[in-house]
Design an enzyme around this catalytic site. Structure first.
Site, short mmCIF file in Angstrom:
data_model
loop_
_atom_site.label_atom_id
_atom_site.label_comp_id
_atom_site.label_asym_id
_atom_site.label_seq_id
_atom_site.Cartn_x
_atom_site.Cartn_y
_atom_site.Cartn_z
N GLU A 245 0.90 -1.16 0.00
CA GLU A 245 0.00 0.00 0.00
C GLU A 245 0.93 1.20 0.00
OE1 GLU A 245 -1.15 2.99 1.54
OE2 GLU A 245 -2.30 2.06 3.17
N CYS A 282 -2.05 8.33 4.29
CA CYS A 282 -2.04 7.90 2.89
C CYS A 282 -3.34 8.30 2.20
CB CYS A 282 -1.81 6.40 2.79
SG CYS A 282 -2.88 5.47 3.86
#
Lengths: 505, 505
Positions: A245, A282
């Site tokens: 990720e 993120c």
């Protein structure tokens, strides 16, 4: 040997020595213990592993005060945020325990023997089984929820896979304390030694991804680091899945109707979201598309006012602080990009100032699409729908994309959904992408470069699927079948005679 | 330009010129058409694509005689086998049409807004969406079921992904005829131009895997070819999933009880299975573990007798014939390996002889674990359970593993299942692995080197999952949701409030 030290994020001073960086031999021994633990962990079954995950959550909560304190020293994220991150982490472990008991994650399917146009078909039964030991890399920005006790660990253990953790260098003491707490809980819950392992150091991480016993990798971090480890995973003699990720700019679109109807509310919400946790998420919405014209201009003015009122933003560590400052400098020098507003400055170590940039949607450069990790955002002004759609088409993959709409819309929202679905794993409507709920329906992952594998999620109960592989049993006697596939099995959802009807001309 | 020719597999003579090898520009144009077709193909919806798949099946059946004839010329597999392969291929397309209508493959999930220990949770809805254009590589040994009209194509089209096919060089005319037939059917069914594309040539295959529009690859073929293309897929600036179904030796274990109770039946079944289709199946059981002692010796004698009675084995083409002969030579020269029996020889082009080898399970070499594509098998004699288990532990990953048991067993079968589950994707009991049923529960895929991604199957309706990625919609208005996620949606299986219960101390 290189010493692993815990550094105070506020003062930059060494708090303590945590240990030594792991050697090749440490990696080998830790992976061997994980491989040895694997069959026993699997044999604990769904109920045994549900108890294990709950015992870990209980253990972490018993150490709540100590964990929050050390994590705050190492990350400066603040006790309130870390307290709530620990709550989330324990919720996550318990959610996976619930998923184990419910059992649908196994995808248990039974197709009895039957005639087909090609002759008789055998009895075939299928379910998912654990892949084997999993490597998990902790993230800098979530010392708990995406690190040692985080989602990747919970998903892998739920699947039945031992976990070898690579501690993030910016919070080794937090990693160690969580590891010790969870290891003690695991022993009490009857899990085998080797269920969890912990390694320190960059080279140990590379060796870990290369190790023959490791069958999959979960990673949360930067694009550069993640891509390098992805390349290691793919170039093994026996390549393994690498679930990285990585970076994301998380575009947010404000339609003309939204800007006209509730500009002030959106200005406040957007500035809160991109500066939350010093922009170190993120899912930070780093790009906002703003309509040109009166309402859009007013929106930008209000956002700018709010940014100027912000206090200083403390960053996780000196490296992240310096990278953010450098990113901002590059953005400021980018052609067509102007600084709209800057927050108060501070001379403290590792403290940055939030910045709001603006440019034209019609001619933004590649640099604008690169993640800038920290409290910065770029506003892209668009003059009409064609310009907006064209700009959205130029986006790369993202974890999220957000749309703010008004009451008075044509079919613009539906057209936006059509474009954005190719660009992100989660589409947020009239809200903000920071904050990722732990649900079954959650998707945290998206097209490249947001993740190395857009087919899976790293948050939510379906993230277990990353660490499972299907096995089919053909004409197997009842005694050799897993309980979940026997004629009389436990009460879990199963598909029986699942092949859809077919027609034959 | 290099000419693409169709060669008669029996005579080695050129039947016809099919075309030219595809250039870079052809690859580019074909991929661009696929990318352009993608949104329209997706917009056809589940019902529209179900009609498309059925129209393709109908079209192929209308051309049955011509397709079987040209495929037989190019592969020498025989009209009966190819007729049944076409039936399987059409069944497969219709099975996927059924899966589309049934709809559970979407994994539609709705979690309504709710309170959680971390505060209120938004409404989150998730389902799977197509990844985009998919590259499919045809296999040499299944000119229909694993080539142009095969499982990868059916799965990708079902998912909503246009398919760019790389024709296998040993059956270009079959590929072309199937392609033309399916393209005509697609046009009639209202699918966009570019739904299917066809390319020829090795370099075109590499260019295809590298092409920016391609979002995933399905491949069936050799380890070497598959690994090379896997490396291309992983080294792209934006890596894409590569689903390679590669080599497998498919171990088969005969327990002492099975050998004693029904040795003759197993001898006949085993020789039939490893020589079926001249042993040119990825599921050929190439290694059999036989108990030492009287029953085992008798079993080997009967197998040898049957092999000696076999006629010559016609191979798919000269390359495969020569590779098989070379593999046999290497096996014959391997230390500890002896030839037990050889079938009748023939001087015809591309015709080989079946061979049965034997060695000791306690000291077999690496070479014995390499796939030998063709009618050869190696028997491994084991003296006791410890030797058997030790030998099984040394196996690599396989598509299948088979166990033959007797009525009079201890818990040996269960222990075998425990070892073999780590070594294969499908465990067959008291049968043979050749023949892969198209069911929902089927698993065709296994640990490396059997496949490049053991988390998925290339046969059965769950193979659609390879070409789908999850997307979550958060707080989305009804109008922008796909029909399957709306409050009032079509009648497909959906999970609502799917998060398992959690407990909080």
């Amino acid at each position: 040997m290189t010493t692993v030290t815990s550094v105070d994020a506020r003062t930059g001073k060494i708090r303590m020595v945590v240990g030594e960086e792991s050697t090749h031999r440490d990696v080998d021994a830790t992976c061997a213990r994980a491989a040895f633990a694997f069959p026993t962990l699997e044999a604990m079954g769904r109920d045994g592993r549900a108890r294990l995950l709950r015992a870990m959550a209980d253990g972490l909560e018993d150490e709540r005060a100590a964990i929050v304190a050390v994590a705050d020293d190492e990350t400066a994220l603040g006790e309130q945020r870390l307290d709530s991150e620990l709550t989330r982490t324990c919720f996550q472990l318990r959610a996976f325990a619930g998923a184990l008991e419910e059992g649908s994650y196994l995808e248990a399917t039974i197709d009895h023997a039957a005639p087909t146009p090609m002759g008789p078909r055998p009895d075939v039964r299928r379910m998912l089984v654990p892949v084997g030991p999993v490597a998990v890399f902790g993230a800098s920005n979530f010392p708990l929820a995406f690190s040692v006790p985080g989602g990747d660990t919970a998903a892998a253990l739920a699947a039945g896979c031992p976990v070898v953790l690579k501690a993030h260098p910016s919070h080794p003491a937090t990693s160690r304390l969580c590891f010790d707490t969870m290891t003690a809980a695991a022993a009490e819950a009857g899990a085998p030694e080797g269920t969890l392992g912990l390694l320190y150091g960059r080279q140990a991480g590379i060796d870990l991804v290369r190790h023959g016993a490791i069958r999959a990798v979960g990673f949360t971090g930067s694009y550069r680091g993640g891509r390098a480890l992805f390349d290691v995973a793919c170039s093994r003699p026996d390549p393994i899945p690498f679930y990285g990720e990585l970076g994301s700019v998380n575009p947010l679109v404000i339609t003309p109707a939204a800007a006209a109807e509730r500009g002030s509310e959106i200005a406040a919400g957007y500035v809160d979201s991109f500066t939350l946790g010093s922009g170190q998420f993120c899912t930070k919405p780093g790009l906002a598309f703003i309509p040109a014209g009166k309402a859009g201009t007013q929106l930008i003015t209000e956002m700018a006012d709010r940014v100027r009122q912000l206090g200083p933003s403390r960053m996780l560590n000196a490296g992240i602080h310096d990278a953010f400052v450098a990113d901002c400098e590059r953005l400021s020098n980018e052609s067509g990009v102007e600084v709209v507003a800057t927050a108060a400055a501070s001379a403290d170590a590792n403290v940055a100032s939030a910045v709001l940039y603006a440019t034209r949607a019609r001619d933004f450069t590649e640099r604008v699409l690169e993640e800038c990790f920290g409290p910065a955002a770029v506003l892209l002004e668009y003059s009409d729908e064609a310009e907006l759609m064209d700009a959205l088409g130029r986006l790369k993959g993202n974890l999220t994309a957000t749309v703010h709409t008004g009451d008075d819309e044509t079919d613009l929202p539906a057209r936006l959904a059509g474009v954005l679905i190719a660009k992100a794993g989660r589409l947020v409507w009239n809200g903000y992408p920071t904050g990722v709920a732990i649900t079954h329906a959650m998707q945290h992952g998206g097209p490249h470069p947001a993740t190395t594998n857009p087919l899976h999620t790293s948050v939510g109960t379906t993230s277990i699927r990353r660490f499972l592989r299907p096995v089919a049993w053909q004409n197997a006697p009842q005694a050799v079948l897993p309980p979940e596939l026997r004629d009389v099995g436990p009460a879990i959802p199963r598909r029986i005679e699942a092949l859809p009807t077919w027609t034959h001309r």
